[in-house]
Every structure is written in structure tokens, then in C-alpha cells.
Design a protein around this motif. Structure first.
Motif, PDB file in Angstrom:
ATOM      1  N   GLN A   6      -2.368   7.067  -8.705  1.00  0.00           N
ATOM      2  CA  GLN A   6      -1.109   6.333  -8.820  1.00  0.00           C
ATOM      3  C   GLN A   6      -0.196   6.617  -7.628  1.00  0.00           C
ATOM      4  OE1 GLN A   6      -0.519   3.988 -10.950  1.00  0.00           O
ATOM      5  NE2 GLN A   6      -2.437   4.331 -12.090  1.00  0.00           N
ATOM      6  N   GLU A   7      -0.216   7.837  -7.132  1.00  0.00           N
ATOM      7  CA  GLU A   7       0.568   8.176  -5.936  1.00  0.00           C
ATOM      8  C   GLU A   7       0.073   7.391  -4.728  1.00  0.00           C
ATOM      9  OE1 GLU A   7       0.112  12.392  -5.777  1.00  0.00           O
ATOM     10  OE2 GLU A   7       1.930  12.793  -6.960  1.00  0.00           O
ATOM     11  N   LEU A   8      -1.258   7.231  -4.673  1.00  0.00           N
ATOM     12  CA  LEU A   8      -1.843   6.418  -3.597  1.00  0.00           C
ATOM     13  C   LEU A   8      -1.398   4.959  -3.730  1.00  0.00           C
ATOM     14  CD1 LEU A   8      -3.716   6.296  -1.162  1.00  0.00           C
ATOM     15  CD2 LEU A   8      -5.624   5.877  -2.725  1.00  0.00           C
ATOM     16  N   GLU A   9      -1.313   4.476  -4.962  1.00  0.00           N
ATOM     17  CA  GLU A   9      -0.830   3.109  -5.216  1.00  0.00           C
ATOM     18  C   GLU A   9       0.604   2.960  -4.701  1.00  0.00           C
ATOM     19  OE1 GLU A   9      -2.167   0.119  -7.459  1.00  0.00           O
ATOM     20  OE2 GLU A   9      -3.574   0.959  -5.998  1.00  0.00           O
ATOM     21  N   VAL A  10       1.413   3.999  -4.918  1.00  0.00           N
ATOM     22  CA  VAL A  10       2.798   3.970  -4.443  1.00  0.00           C
ATOM     23  C   VAL A  10       2.840   3.907  -2.923  1.00  0.00           C
ATOM     24  CG1 VAL A  10       4.946   5.307  -4.254  1.00  0.00           C
ATOM     25  CG2 VAL A  10       3.750   5.175  -6.451  1.00  0.00           C
ATOM     26  N   GLN A  11       2.014   4.716  -2.267  1.00  0.00           N
ATOM     27  CA  GLN A  11       1.976   4.748  -0.810  1.00  0.00           C
ATOM     28  C   GLN A  11       1.537   3.396  -0.229  1.00  0.00           C
ATOM     29  OE1 GLN A  11      -0.486   8.060   0.397  1.00  0.00           O
ATOM     30  NE2 GLN A  11       0.736   9.561  -0.739  1.00  0.00           N
ATOM     31  N   VAL A  12       0.491   2.845  -0.847  1.00  0.00           N
ATOM     32  CA  VAL A  12      -0.009   1.532  -0.388  1.00  0.00           C
ATOM     33  C   VAL A  12       1.061   0.463  -0.591  1.00  0.00           C
ATOM     34  CG1 VAL A  12      -1.697  -0.296  -0.805  1.00  0.00           C
ATOM     35  CG2 VAL A  12      -2.435   2.096  -0.740  1.00  0.00           C
ATOM     36  N   ALA A  13       1.711   0.490  -1.746  1.00  0.00           N
ATOM     37  CA  ALA A  13       2.770  -0.487  -2.030  1.00  0.00           C
ATOM     38  C   ALA A  13       3.902  -0.343  -1.029  1.00  0.00           C
ATOM     39  CB  ALA A  13       3.283  -0.300  -3.456  1.00  0.00           C
ATOM     40  N   ASP A  14       4.278   0.901  -0.703  1.00  0.00           N
ATOM     41  CA  ASP A  14       5.340   1.135   0.279  1.00  0.00           C
ATOM     42  C   ASP A  14       4.971   0.556   1.641  1.00  0.00           C
ATOM     43  OD1 ASP A  14       7.164   2.367  -1.367  1.00  0.00           O
ATOM     44  OD2 ASP A  14       6.413   4.395  -0.981  1.00  0.00           O
ATOM     45  N   LYS A  15       3.715   0.774   2.047  1.00  0.00           N
ATOM     46  CA  LYS A  15       3.269   0.255   3.344  1.00  0.00           C
ATOM     47  C   LYS A  15       3.296  -1.266   3.361  1.00  0.00           C
ATOM     48  CE  LYS A  15      -0.473   0.426   6.723  1.00  0.00           C
ATOM     49  NZ  LYS A  15      -0.348  -1.011   7.039  1.00  0.00           N
TER      50      LYS A  15
END
Length: 253
Positions: free
Chosen positions: A108-117
Motif C-alpha cells: 500500500q505504501e508503494l501504491e501511495v508512492q506510485v500515485a504521488d509520482k
């Protein structure tokens, strides 16, 4: 035009010369308008093209904005999921459950990072498209002002010359009735070949009044005799002598 065939060459030349003088007055009015009609049309077409471009840019902005909102929602859901998982970690019974939840948190943290990018990239692109929209709108406004000025100028000229042009056009139509049919066809063909519309021209300083090439003396003599219709061997225009072109009143001694 049944009676035209009985006219002499001089009468035929006089008739087509009179038509040329009338049509030249119409041409003068069109020259007064200049390129305004074309400029108005070009501005209208350019504005229409920019409006289409603006519509496409707005569609792109809506699409990017929708994408940003979608990624915002994805990030929001991921953050909510992380908080939920972190609470679950407090109640785990063994390391296996803890590791499983921890992996899900990392995902989920990776999902947040991808969404931010994705959002950063999209917002950068969105800024560019908004800038294009702003510049396009400004250009449309500037062109619209120029178009309004050109239209007003053209309408003023039309208002001032409309009656005269209409009267001259009627005169031209009437004059055509007195021109030999074959000569009229040649006249109209020659007129359309030259931007100044001159199909019948006088001799000017021993030269063709249309292309300014020298007319030999013998040829000039034949033109003055008015026994046959003579055209310039260089430009094809119908030639008339100065006396026919500028008749003077005879004086009685």
C-alpha cells in the motif's frame, strides 16, 4: 445580339472599349476594398481553428484533472488501508500474521508512492495545458478585436460604394449586350488572365498599355485604321488607338 454582327470593326472596338471602361471602374471599387474581404475570411478561419484547438485543450485538461482525481482517490484509499493494517498489527498472534500484514502495508505504501509520482507528472502536464489554454484564449481575443476592426472597415467601404458598384454592374451587363459575342468571350477570357482586369488597352508612348512592350510603327498604323481587331503579340490584350480611347470633341472653325 442579332444586330451586333452587322457592326463595323470600329463599332465593335468602341463597344468592347466602353465595356472595359465600365468594368475598370468596378475594379477600382474592388481595389478600394483591397484585400479586406480575404483578410476577414482568413481571420475568421484562424479564430475557428483556434477555437477547435481550445476545445481540444479543454478536453485534455478535463482528462488530466480526472486522472489526478483518480490517483488522489487511490492514494486516499491506500493511506486508509495502511492505517487499518497498522491497527491489525497490534493484535497479531504470531510472526507469520505480522509479516503478512507488513507486506500488505509495504504494498500500500508503494501504491501511495506510485500515485504521488503519477500526480506530480500529471499536474506538471496539466500546468502546461492550462498555459496553452491561457495563451490560446488571449490570441483568440486579440484576433477577435482585429476581426471586428477589419469588418467595420469593410462595412464602411461597402456602405459607401454599394450603390455605385451596383449601378456600374448594371451598366456592364447592358454594355455586354452591344459587344460581339466572340469578342466578348475573348474579352472575358483575357480579363480573367490579368490581376488588373485590363483586356482592352490603348497604345501608350508607342507601347502596349498593358504589358508595355513596344508596338512597331506599322502595327500602330494598322491599329489606327480600325479595319481589324489587333491584339498585342506579347500579352494578348486587345489594342486600340489613343483617339478611340480618348475621343475629343470636334471643333468647328
Amino acid at each position: 445580339m442579332a444586330t451586333v454582327k452587322d457592326f463595323s470593326v470600329e463599332e465593335k472596338l468602341s463597344a468592347v472599349l466602353e465595356l472595359q471602361k465600365i468594368d475598370s471602374k468596378v475594379d477600382e471599387i474592388k481595389t478600394l476594398k483591397g484585400e479586406l474581404p480575404m483578410e476577414v475570411k482568413d481571420l475568421e478561419d484562424e479564430i475557428e481553428g483556434l477555437k477547435t484547438r481550445l476545445s481540444n485543450v479543454n478536453a485534455e485538461i478535463d482528462s488530466i484533472s480526472s486522472f489526478v482525481q483518480q490517483k488522489t482517490d487511490t492514494k486516499k484509499d491506500a493511506v486508509a488501508q495502511i492505517k487499518k493494517l497498522e491497527k491489525q498489527q497490534e493484535n497479531v498472534k504470531n510472526n507469520r500474521e505480522f509479516e503478512a500484514i507488513n507486506k500488505e502495508v509495504e504494498y500500500q505504501e508503494l501504491e501511495v508512492q506510485v500515485a504521488d509520482k503519477h500526480m506530480r507528472d500529471a499536474e506538471l502536464e496539466l500546468g502546461g495545458r492550462i498555459d496553452v489554454r491561457t495563451r490560446t484564449e488571449a490570441k483568440i481575443n486579440n484576433l477577435a478585436e482585429a476581426l471586428e476592426a477589419k469588418k467595420n472597415e469593410l462595412e464602411k467601404i461597402i456602405a459607401e460604394t454599394e450603390k455605385e458598384e451596383a449601378a456600374l454592374t448594371r451598366e456592364s451587363d447592358k454594355a455586354k449586350e452591344h459587344v460581339d459575342s466572340r469578342l466578348l468571350s475573348a474579352y472575358e477570357r483575357i480579363r480573367t488572365s490579368y490581376s488588373n482586369g485590363l483586356a482592352v488597352v490603348p497604345i501608350v508612348r508607342d507601347s502596349c498599355g498593358g504589358c508595355f512592350n513596344v508596338i512597331p510603327p506599322q502595327r500602330q498604323s494598322e491599329i489606327r485604321q480600325r479595319k481589324k481587331i489587333i491584339v498585342c503579340e506579347h500579352c494578348g490584350r486587345i489594342l486600340v488607338d489613343n483617339e478611340l480611347n480618348n475621343p475629343t470633341e470636334e471643333t468647328v472653325d
